[in-house]
Scaffold this active site. Structure first.
Site, PDB file in Angstrom:
ATOM      1  N   ASP A  34      26.180  17.449  52.688  1.00 43.10           N
ATOM      2  CA  ASP A  34      26.928  16.201  52.744  1.00 43.10           C
ATOM      3  C   ASP A  34      28.302  16.562  53.341  1.00 43.10           C
ATOM      4  OD1 ASP A  34      28.115  13.655  51.719  1.00 43.10           O
ATOM      5  OD2 ASP A  34      29.110  15.029  50.336  1.00 43.10           O
ATOM      6  N   ASP A 227      27.928  16.229  46.528  1.00 41.66           N
ATOM      7  CA  ASP A 227      28.879  16.082  45.419  1.00 41.66           C
ATOM      8  C   ASP A 227      28.987  14.670  44.876  1.00 41.66           C
ATOM      9  OD1 ASP A 227      30.134  15.122  47.830  1.00 41.66           O
ATOM     10  OD2 ASP A 227      31.940  14.938  46.619  1.00 41.66           O
ATOM     11  N   ASP A 231      24.912  10.948  46.382  1.00 42.14           N
ATOM     12  CA  ASP A 231      24.083  12.101  46.717  1.00 42.14           C
ATOM     13  C   ASP A 231      22.990  12.398  45.700  1.00 42.14           C
ATOM     14  OD1 ASP A 231      25.618  12.512  48.984  1.00 42.14           O
ATOM     15  OD2 ASP A 231      27.052  13.790  47.929  1.00 42.14           O
TER      16      ASP A 231
END
Ligand code: ADP
Ligand code: MG
Length: 332
Positions: A34, A227, A231
């Site tokens: 991410d 995080d 996600d």
């Protein structure tokens, strides 16, 4: 071996929540990261503003973003430095795009280009500035009052110190590295260039991250590192989910492995540690079986004195435990 391995991980701030992860890690081909909060620090700051009337722009944007929890929203609120916020009615969050609401009798829209397109707000003379901001890696928020753009706010988020070196090591070890983000292509490219990541999947809506992981799984096992609240589904979908320990509780809860320190070097270490641990388990299995396959028939045939056999049995266990402990010397 598992106990030694988890202990070694724990010392480096790597918490292995699911033991199976150690076994799955050796099959991994692709590592997906991410962007915000994982590769970058996730604490964006306003770095550029373009508007005819900056004070009005910040007063409107600050009042609106006060109602949002998004990191870019917090950056705008901080920059606006408002003591009194304007009244906002009908506030709504458009996930992965921005926010909308009414101030007085004006409809305010703040967000990315996609949100402007969806509301038929034309970018006009702001287009070129937006491209400039984004090429510098700044996430650019467009602030519109009814159909008219008041200005744009560029927010930048610095890359974590160790992201570059972690991604370099993974690339060198032959992994396919990918960055995934809700941000647009230009901003994503600019950040990817800084960390030298090979591939970028941009403009992914929060709910689509796990679908992208599923597609990538068609060509091999996938690790996802993330995080955010957004996600969690992708962390669950991936073969191994690695959560950043400085991130949200929801992500941590969804991870198989948690990196307490938040540094991406932990991803390299988790992979190396898992491989070393698994190899030790295999060696131990081999020696335990080999030993017994040879020694038990000898004992049955009466060729071994029972006292010696007893000793040999103990030695077999000691050799396995010793080998497991040798794992501690491995560089990860
Ligand atoms: P990321 O994957 O980088 O965490 P998100 O999916 O959360 O991104 O958001 C994608 C984009 O939507 C942001 O880059 C931003 O342009 C826009 N956006 C999201 N929330 C807001 C907000 N509160 N105000 C303005 N823009 C927003
Ligand atoms: Mg994030």
């Amino acid at each position: 071996s598992l106990t030694v391995g988890s202990g070694m991980g724990a010392k480096r701030g790597i918490l292995i929540r699911k033991g199976e992860a150690i076994q799955t890690m050796k099959e991994i081909k692709t590592i997906v990261f991410d962007k915000t909060g994982t590769i970058t620090k996730g604490i964006p700051e306003v770095s550029d503003i373009y508007s005819k009337d900056e004070r009005t722009l910040l007063s409107i944007a600050g009042s609106m973003e006060k109602l949002s929890e998004h990191p870019v929203a917090k950056a705008i609120v901080k920059k606006s430095n408002l003591k009194r916020f304007r009244d906002v009615k009908n506030f709504k969050i458009v996930r992965g795009m921005g926010v909308q609401g009414n101030i007085g009798n004006k409809k305010i829209t703040i967000g990315n280009e996609a949100l402007m397109n969806a509301n038929k707000i034309s970018l006009k003379e702001f287009e070129k500035k937006i491209v400039k901001f984004e090429e510098k890696g700044q996430t650019t928020m467009i602030v519109a009052e009814n159909k008219k753009i008041l200005g744009i706010i560029g927010v930048s988020d610095t890359v974590k110190d160790e992201s570059v070196s972690a991604i370099r090591q993974l690339n060198e070890q032959g992994y396919r590295t990918i960055m995934i983000t809700g941000d647009n292509e230009r901003v994503a490219r600019a950040i990817a260039k800084q960390v030298r990541i090979n591939e970028v999947i941009a403009r992914v809506l929060p709910e689509d991250k796990s679908k992208k992981i599923m597609e990538l799984q068609k060509s091999g096992m996938v690790v996802f590192v993330g995080d955010g609240i957004n996600d969690a589904p992708a962390l669950k979908q991936a073969n191994v989910g690695i959560a950043i320990g400085t991130g949200t509780d929801i992500a941590i809860e969804a991870g198989d492995i948690v990196l307490a320190k938040g540094s991406l070097i932990g991803v390299v270490q988790s992979l190396n540690l898992s491989k070393a641990t698994f190899n030790t388990i295999k060696q131990n299995l081999f020696w335990a079986f080999f030993y017994n396959v040879v020694a038990i028939p000898l004992a049955i045939a009466g060729l071994v004195n029972p006292v010696i056999a007893e000793l040999a049995m103990a030695l077999s266990s000691i050799s396995v435990v010793t080998n497991a402990n040798l794992l501690r010397g491995k560089k990860i």
